[in-house]
Design a protein around this motif. Structure first.
Motif, PDB file in Angstrom:
ATOM      1  N   TRP A  63       0.810  -1.219   0.000  1.00  0.00           N
ATOM      2  CA  TRP A  63       0.000   0.000   0.000  1.00  0.00           C
ATOM      3  C   TRP A  63       0.848   1.277   0.000  1.00  0.00           C
ATOM      4  O   TRP A  63       0.408   2.319  -0.469  1.00  0.00           O
ATOM      5  CB  TRP A  63      -0.971  -0.015   1.185  1.00  0.00           C
ATOM      6  N   VAL A  64       2.088   1.168   0.511  1.00  0.00           N
ATOM      7  CA  VAL A  64       2.953   2.362   0.591  1.00  0.00           C
ATOM      8  C   VAL A  64       3.151   2.979  -0.792  1.00  0.00           C
ATOM      9  O   VAL A  64       3.203   4.197  -0.944  1.00  0.00           O
ATOM     10  CB  VAL A  64       4.323   1.996   1.198  1.00  0.00           C
ATOM     11  N   ASN A  65       3.228   2.114  -1.818  1.00  0.00           N
ATOM     12  CA  ASN A  65       3.491   2.602  -3.175  1.00  0.00           C
ATOM     13  C   ASN A  65       2.331   3.383  -3.766  1.00  0.00           C
ATOM     14  O   ASN A  65       2.452   3.960  -4.842  1.00  0.00           O
ATOM     15  CB  ASN A  65       3.839   1.431  -4.084  1.00  0.00           C
ATOM     16  N   ASN A  66       1.216   3.372  -3.077  1.00  0.00           N
ATOM     17  CA  ASN A  66       0.062   4.101  -3.569  1.00  0.00           C
ATOM     18  C   ASN A  66      -0.404   5.107  -2.512  1.00  0.00           C
ATOM     19  O   ASN A  66      -1.584   5.183  -2.195  1.00  0.00           O
ATOM     20  CB  ASN A  66      -1.045   3.095  -3.888  1.00  0.00           C
ATOM     21  N   SER A  67       0.556   5.839  -1.950  1.00  0.00           N
ATOM     22  CA  SER A  67       0.251   6.698  -0.810  1.00  0.00           C
ATOM     23  C   SER A  67       1.039   8.000  -0.880  1.00  0.00           C
ATOM     24  O   SER A  67       2.041   8.087  -1.584  1.00  0.00           O
ATOM     25  CB  SER A  67       0.663   6.013   0.491  1.00  0.00           C
ATOM     26  N   TYR A  68       0.575   8.989  -0.134  1.00  0.00           N
ATOM     27  CA  TYR A  68       1.355  10.214   0.057  1.00  0.00           C
ATOM     28  C   TYR A  68       2.018  10.157   1.424  1.00  0.00           C
ATOM     29  O   TYR A  68       1.383   9.777   2.406  1.00  0.00           O
ATOM     30  CB  TYR A  68       0.447  11.440   0.030  1.00  0.00           C
ATOM     31  N   LYS A  69       3.251  10.569   1.484  1.00  0.00           N
ATOM     32  CA  LYS A  69       3.948  10.681   2.768  1.00  0.00           C
ATOM     33  C   LYS A  69       3.143  11.631   3.654  1.00  0.00           C
ATOM     34  O   LYS A  69       2.616  12.644   3.178  1.00  0.00           O
ATOM     35  CB  LYS A  69       5.351  11.256   2.502  1.00  0.00           C
ATOM     36  N   ALA A  70       3.035  11.298   4.929  1.00  0.00           N
ATOM     37  CA  ALA A  70       2.197  12.128   5.808  1.00  0.00           C
ATOM     38  C   ALA A  70       2.745  12.157   7.226  1.00  0.00           C
ATOM     39  O   ALA A  70       3.557  11.310   7.608  1.00  0.00           O
ATOM     40  CB  ALA A  70       0.775  11.567   5.824  1.00  0.00           C
ATOM     41  N   ILE A  71       2.294  13.145   8.002  1.00  0.00           N
ATOM     42  CA  ILE A  71       2.573  13.166   9.446  1.00  0.00           C
ATOM     43  C   ILE A  71       1.351  13.682  10.173  1.00  0.00           C
ATOM     44  O   ILE A  71       0.583  14.466   9.630  1.00  0.00           O
ATOM     45  CB  ILE A  71       3.787  14.068   9.833  1.00  0.00           C
ATOM     46  N   LEU A  72       1.202  13.230  11.407  1.00  0.00           N
ATOM     47  CA  LEU A  72       0.128  13.757  12.225  1.00  0.00           C
ATOM     48  C   LEU A  72       0.762  14.657  13.283  1.00  0.00           C
ATOM     49  O   LEU A  72       1.375  14.162  14.219  1.00  0.00           O
ATOM     50  CB  LEU A  72      -0.683  12.634  12.866  1.00  0.00           C
TER      51      LEU A  72
END
Ligand SMILES: Nc1ncnc2c1ncn2[C@@H]1O[C@H](COP(=O)(O)OP(=O)(O)O)[C@@H](O)[C@H]1O
Ligand SMILES: [Mg+2]
Length: 356
Positions: A63-72
């Motif tokens: 799933w990582v390959n279809n995601s945007y890097k994020a932070i909370l």
């Protein structure tokens, strides 16, 4: 306007893969009219991503390959997830978060702490109850304090085991005997747990458990059925009917929990009706003993022959896969998976309002 519900999945614990399965079924069962779902993945190394792919692909693990890097960010002025598209930072506001994470750094109060700081309501137990539920030693102390029945046990630290192993073995043999169960205090999913039949196995089991935790528990083995009860609520929690695990292996180990398709759940459990009622009462007492909110699955040993009941543990984020006991027990008690999720979200908002 639909509520924006962040669903956290994955995480850094050994139960990462289980969480992927749980989260996929939570997402499928959330009412799409009421909620805008924001799937948020955490990798095994702790990196956060906003997932934009197909829900069915979450379990495949890429799933990582279809995601945007994020932070909370813990800063409450954002109250949401920051994510990065082509180097540009964007904000995804969140009304509520459902951490569908099992085990350490998910179920243990750490994620809950970030959500508290960020001022975002979240499903399930707060920081203290989550941390307590994750730690089998703390849980036992509180359950004992509330007068609940437990199987006899001993606690050692890893240092004590390495330092005075012979004494410890003698103490275990004298006070608990064989068979017994050796467990790390802070895991889940039966990882690091051994059923021990003799001295040789005991040494191996303590060495194994010591690889996973600083605190080790040894518990007298109860000749029993594994029975479980789902509890739901904040101030006035209620208990579902009681279910039984029918494992085909020697005990309900990791393999049996998630991969062995012959493991069956029996709902209601094959025990007398008055025992079911007793377990439901004990489940609510145990829930209150750790001051739990939202939900927990309370697990028991039902002793063969005597019908004696022992509380085993509480899981503040129980399995939520399509075959998991927690949602199944509610379904059979008359609360559908979808309605259960509605209630959990409402309970989280209610608790949040009570606090401020
Ligand atoms: N004292 C015990 N007597 C009998 N069975 C046990 C005992 N402790 C653990 N087990 C078995 O091992 C399983 C896993 O142990 P548990 O303490 O629930 O750990 P986990 O947190 O990993 O689920 C239980 O579901 C049960 O089948
Ligand atoms: Mg268990």
């Amino acid at each position: 306007m639909p509520l924006k519900v962040g669903v956290l999945f994955g995480g850094q614990s050994g139960e990462h893969d289980v969480s992927l399965m749980s989260a996929a079924s939570v997402i499928k069962n959330l009412n799409k009219q009421k909620y805008d779902i924001v799937p948020i993945g955490i990798t095994k190394t702790g990196h956060w991503y906003l997932y934009k792919g197909d829900i069915d692909d979450i379990q495949k693990g890429d799933w990582v390959n279809n995601s945007y890097k994020a932070i909370l960010p813990p800063d409450p002025s954002y109250k949401g997830l920051l994510y990065f598209v082509d180097g540009e930072m964007k904000l995804m506001p969140l009304d509520v978060v459902f951490p569908v994470l099992h085990g350490p750094r998910g179920e243990d109060g750490t994620i809950q702490g970030i959500l508290e700081l960020a001022n975002i309501p979240y499903v399930g137990a707060n920081v203290t109850s989550s941390a307590t539920g994750m730690d089998k030693v703390f849980t036992k102390k509180l359950l004992e304090h509330a007068g609940l029945p437990l199987a006899p046990y001993l606690v050692f630290t890893k240092k004590q085991w390495y330092g005075r192993g012979e004494e410890i073995i003698e103490e275990i043999e004298m006070k608990l005997g064989y068979p017994n169960f050796v467990k790390p205090a802070n895991l889940g999913s039966s990882v690091g747990i051994t059923k021990v039949h003799d001295r040789r196995e005991l040494t191996e089991a303590l060495n194994l458990a010591a690889r996973y935790d600083r605190k080790l528990i040894v518990e007298k083995a109860v000749d029993c059925k594994d029975v479980e009860c789902s509890v739901l609520g904040n101030e006035n929690p209620r208990a579902s009917t009681v279910g039984e695990i029918l494992p085909t292996r020697e005990f309900y180990d990791y393999q049996a929990k998630y991969y062995d398709t012959t493991t069956r759940l029996l709902i209601p459990a094959d025990i007398p009706g008055d025992k079911i009622e007793e377990i439901k009462e004990l489940a609510i007492k145990a829930y209150r003993a750790i001051d739990c909110q939202g939900m927990a699955r309370v697990d028991f040993f039902y002793e063969n022959g005597t019908g004696k009941i022992y509380v085993n543990e509480l899981n503040t984020i129980p399995g939520f896969t399509h075959v998991s006991m927690y949602p199944k027990l509610w379904e059979i008690s008359g609360l559908s998976y979808e309605k259960l999720l509605d209630e959990l979200i409402n309970l989280s908002l209610e608790r949040f309002q009570d606090m401020y």
